[in-house]
Design a protein around this motif. Sequence first.
Motif, PDB file in Angstrom:
ATOM      1  N   VAL A  29       0.834  -1.201   0.000  1.00  0.00           N
ATOM      2  CA  VAL A  29       0.000   0.000   0.000  1.00  0.00           C
ATOM      3  C   VAL A  29       0.870   1.254   0.000  1.00  0.00           C
ATOM      4  O   VAL A  29       0.627   2.189  -0.766  1.00  0.00           O
ATOM      5  CB  VAL A  29      -0.975  -0.002   1.190  1.00  0.00           C
ATOM      6  N   LYS A  30       1.899   1.282   0.832  1.00  0.00           N
ATOM      7  CA  LYS A  30       2.782   2.454   0.890  1.00  0.00           C
ATOM      8  C   LYS A  30       3.494   2.685  -0.440  1.00  0.00           C
ATOM      9  O   LYS A  30       3.705   3.829  -0.835  1.00  0.00           O
ATOM     10  CB  LYS A  30       3.800   2.309   2.023  1.00  0.00           C
ATOM     11  N   ALA A  31       3.828   1.620  -1.133  1.00  0.00           N
ATOM     12  CA  ALA A  31       4.512   1.759  -2.423  1.00  0.00           C
ATOM     13  C   ALA A  31       3.538   2.137  -3.542  1.00  0.00           C
ATOM     14  O   ALA A  31       3.910   2.835  -4.487  1.00  0.00           O
ATOM     15  CB  ALA A  31       5.221   0.455  -2.778  1.00  0.00           C
ATOM     16  N   ALA A  32       2.306   1.686  -3.441  1.00  0.00           N
ATOM     17  CA  ALA A  32       1.348   1.869  -4.529  1.00  0.00           C
ATOM     18  C   ALA A  32       0.655   3.223  -4.526  1.00  0.00           C
ATOM     19  O   ALA A  32       0.379   3.783  -5.585  1.00  0.00           O
ATOM     20  CB  ALA A  32       0.297   0.768  -4.477  1.00  0.00           C
ATOM     21  N   VAL A  33       0.361   3.749  -3.367  1.00  0.00           N
ATOM     22  CA  VAL A  33      -0.398   4.999  -3.273  1.00  0.00           C
ATOM     23  C   VAL A  33       0.584   6.164  -3.202  1.00  0.00           C
ATOM     24  O   VAL A  33       1.418   6.223  -2.300  1.00  0.00           O
ATOM     25  CB  VAL A  33      -1.330   4.986  -2.043  1.00  0.00           C
ATOM     26  N   THR A  34       0.473   7.070  -4.157  1.00  0.00           N
ATOM     27  CA  THR A  34       1.429   8.175  -4.210  1.00  0.00           C
ATOM     28  C   THR A  34       0.825   9.520  -3.839  1.00  0.00           C
ATOM     29  O   THR A  34       1.543  10.445  -3.513  1.00  0.00           O
ATOM     30  CB  THR A  34       2.056   8.289  -5.611  1.00  0.00           C
ATOM     31  N   ASP A  35      -0.494   9.639  -3.915  1.00  0.00           N
ATOM     32  CA  ASP A  35      -1.120  10.915  -3.587  1.00  0.00           C
ATOM     33  C   ASP A  35      -2.462  10.668  -2.945  1.00  0.00           C
ATOM     34  O   ASP A  35      -3.379  10.233  -3.630  1.00  0.00           O
ATOM     35  CB  ASP A  35      -1.273  11.781  -4.825  1.00  0.00           C
ATOM     36  N   PRO A  36      -2.594  10.848  -1.669  1.00  0.00           N
ATOM     37  CA  PRO A  36      -1.579  11.355  -0.752  1.00  0.00           C
ATOM     38  C   PRO A  36      -0.546  10.286  -0.441  1.00  0.00           C
ATOM     39  O   PRO A  36      -0.851   9.093  -0.537  1.00  0.00           O
ATOM     40  CB  PRO A  36      -2.380  11.698   0.502  1.00  0.00           C
ATOM     41  N   GLN A  37       0.630  10.712  -0.111  1.00  0.00           N
ATOM     42  CA  GLN A  37       1.680   9.768   0.251  1.00  0.00           C
ATOM     43  C   GLN A  37       1.278   9.032   1.515  1.00  0.00           C
ATOM     44  O   GLN A  37       0.744   9.609   2.455  1.00  0.00           O
ATOM     45  CB  GLN A  37       3.006  10.489   0.471  1.00  0.00           C
ATOM     46  N   ILE A  38       1.525   7.722   1.519  1.00  0.00           N
ATOM     47  CA  ILE A  38       1.212   6.881   2.674  1.00  0.00           C
ATOM     48  C   ILE A  38       2.522   6.527   3.362  1.00  0.00           C
ATOM     49  O   ILE A  38       3.463   6.062   2.726  1.00  0.00           O
ATOM     50  CB  ILE A  38       0.493   5.583   2.247  1.00  0.00           C
ATOM     51  N   THR A  39       2.581   6.753   4.656  1.00  0.00           N
ATOM     52  CA  THR A  39       3.771   6.445   5.447  1.00  0.00           C
ATOM     53  C   THR A  39       3.368   5.589   6.646  1.00  0.00           C
ATOM     54  O   THR A  39       2.181   5.372   6.892  1.00  0.00           O
ATOM     55  CB  THR A  39       4.446   7.738   5.939  1.00  0.00           C
ATOM     56  N   ASP A  40       4.364   5.109   7.391  1.00  0.00           N
ATOM     57  CA  ASP A  40       4.060   4.293   8.566  1.00  0.00           C
ATOM     58  C   ASP A  40       3.200   5.064   9.564  1.00  0.00           C
ATOM     59  O   ASP A  40       2.204   4.560  10.068  1.00  0.00           O
ATOM     60  CB  ASP A  40       5.343   3.810   9.253  1.00  0.00           C
ATOM     61  N   GLU A  41       3.607   6.260   9.860  1.00  0.00           N
ATOM     62  CA  GLU A  41       2.894   7.106  10.821  1.00  0.00           C
ATOM     63  C   GLU A  41       2.413   8.369  10.108  1.00  0.00           C
ATOM     64  O   GLU A  41       3.107   8.906   9.243  1.00  0.00           O
ATOM     65  CB  GLU A  41       3.821   7.478  11.984  1.00  0.00           C
ATOM     66  N   PRO A  42       1.249   8.882  10.480  1.00  0.00           N
ATOM     67  CA  PRO A  42       0.747  10.092   9.826  1.00  0.00           C
ATOM     68  C   PRO A  42       1.554  11.335  10.208  1.00  0.00           C
ATOM     69  O   PRO A  42       2.093  11.416  11.307  1.00  0.00           O
ATOM     70  CB  PRO A  42      -0.686  10.208  10.355  1.00  0.00           C
ATOM     71  N   THR A  43       1.654  12.237   9.263  1.00  0.00           N
ATOM     72  CA  THR A  43       2.265  13.545   9.507  1.00  0.00           C
ATOM     73  C   THR A  43       1.310  14.598   8.943  1.00  0.00           C
ATOM     74  O   THR A  43       0.230  14.264   8.451  1.00  0.00           O
ATOM     75  CB  THR A  43       3.643  13.672   8.827  1.00  0.00           C
ATOM     76  N   GLU A  44       1.720  15.847   8.972  1.00  0.00           N
ATOM     77  CA  GLU A  44       0.883  16.899   8.397  1.00  0.00           C
ATOM     78  C   GLU A  44       0.702  16.722   6.895  1.00  0.00           C
ATOM     79  O   GLU A  44      -0.310  17.130   6.343  1.00  0.00           O
ATOM     80  CB  GLU A  44       1.490  18.272   8.688  1.00  0.00           C
ATOM     81  N   LYS A  45       1.689  16.118   6.241  1.00  0.00           N
ATOM     82  CA  LYS A  45       1.649  15.998   4.781  1.00  0.00           C
ATOM     83  C   LYS A  45       1.394  14.581   4.293  1.00  0.00           C
ATOM     84  O   LYS A  45       1.273  14.367   3.088  1.00  0.00           O
ATOM     85  CB  LYS A  45       2.964  16.513   4.186  1.00  0.00           C
ATOM     86  N   THR A  46       1.353  13.610   5.186  1.00  0.00           N
ATOM     87  CA  THR A  46       1.162  12.224   4.760  1.00  0.00           C
ATOM     88  C   THR A  46       0.037  11.564   5.550  1.00  0.00           C
ATOM     89  O   THR A  46      -0.334  12.014   6.626  1.00  0.00           O
ATOM     90  CB  THR A  46       2.444  11.388   4.944  1.00  0.00           C
ATOM     91  N   GLY A  48      -1.123   8.131   7.446  1.00  0.00           N
ATOM     92  CA  GLY A  48      -0.589   6.914   8.055  1.00  0.00           C
ATOM     93  C   GLY A  48      -1.275   5.687   7.477  1.00  0.00           C
ATOM     94  O   GLY A  48      -2.496   5.695   7.277  1.00  0.00           O
ATOM     95  N   VAL A  49      -0.517   4.651   7.199  1.00  0.00           N
ATOM     96  CA  VAL A  49      -1.075   3.467   6.553  1.00  0.00           C
ATOM     97  C   VAL A  49      -2.219   2.866   7.364  1.00  0.00           C
ATOM     98  O   VAL A  49      -3.192   2.369   6.807  1.00  0.00           O
ATOM     99  CB  VAL A  49       0.034   2.431   6.236  1.00  0.00           C
ATOM    100  N   ARG A  50      -2.130   2.916   8.659  1.00  0.00           N
ATOM    101  CA  ARG A  50      -3.186   2.336   9.498  1.00  0.00           C
ATOM    102  C   ARG A  50      -4.425   3.225   9.602  1.00  0.00           C
ATOM    103  O   ARG A  50      -5.427   2.836  10.189  1.00  0.00           O
ATOM    104  CB  ARG A  50      -2.635   1.999  10.876  1.00  0.00           C
TER     105      ARG A  50
END
Length: 85
Positions: A29-46, A48-50
């Motif tokens: 999922v993190k590799a496939a979804v580019t917008d919005p970027q998916i990361t392990d933990e959420p940030t202001e710009k990303t 979170g995968v969960r």
Amino acid sequence: MVNQVMDKGLGNISVENAAEYEEAINLVVKAAVTDPQITDEPTEKTLGVRELPIIDRLAIFRDCNRYGEALKPFRRESKAPMESV
């Protein structure tokens, strides 16, 4: 990790047992979804995968791996390089 899941077959993964495969699912999922970027933990710009429901992550994982067979090499071994046209 994803190869191990693929060897067992995508049909064996369901919402009920997705936790067993969650690490591989999240990786895809993190590799496939580019917008919005998916990361392990959420940030202001990303995202979170969960934060994505497991059913959505599973759908993305299955869609990304549906054509796994088609991605195998298709050229046969050749003793001589092909000539350019």
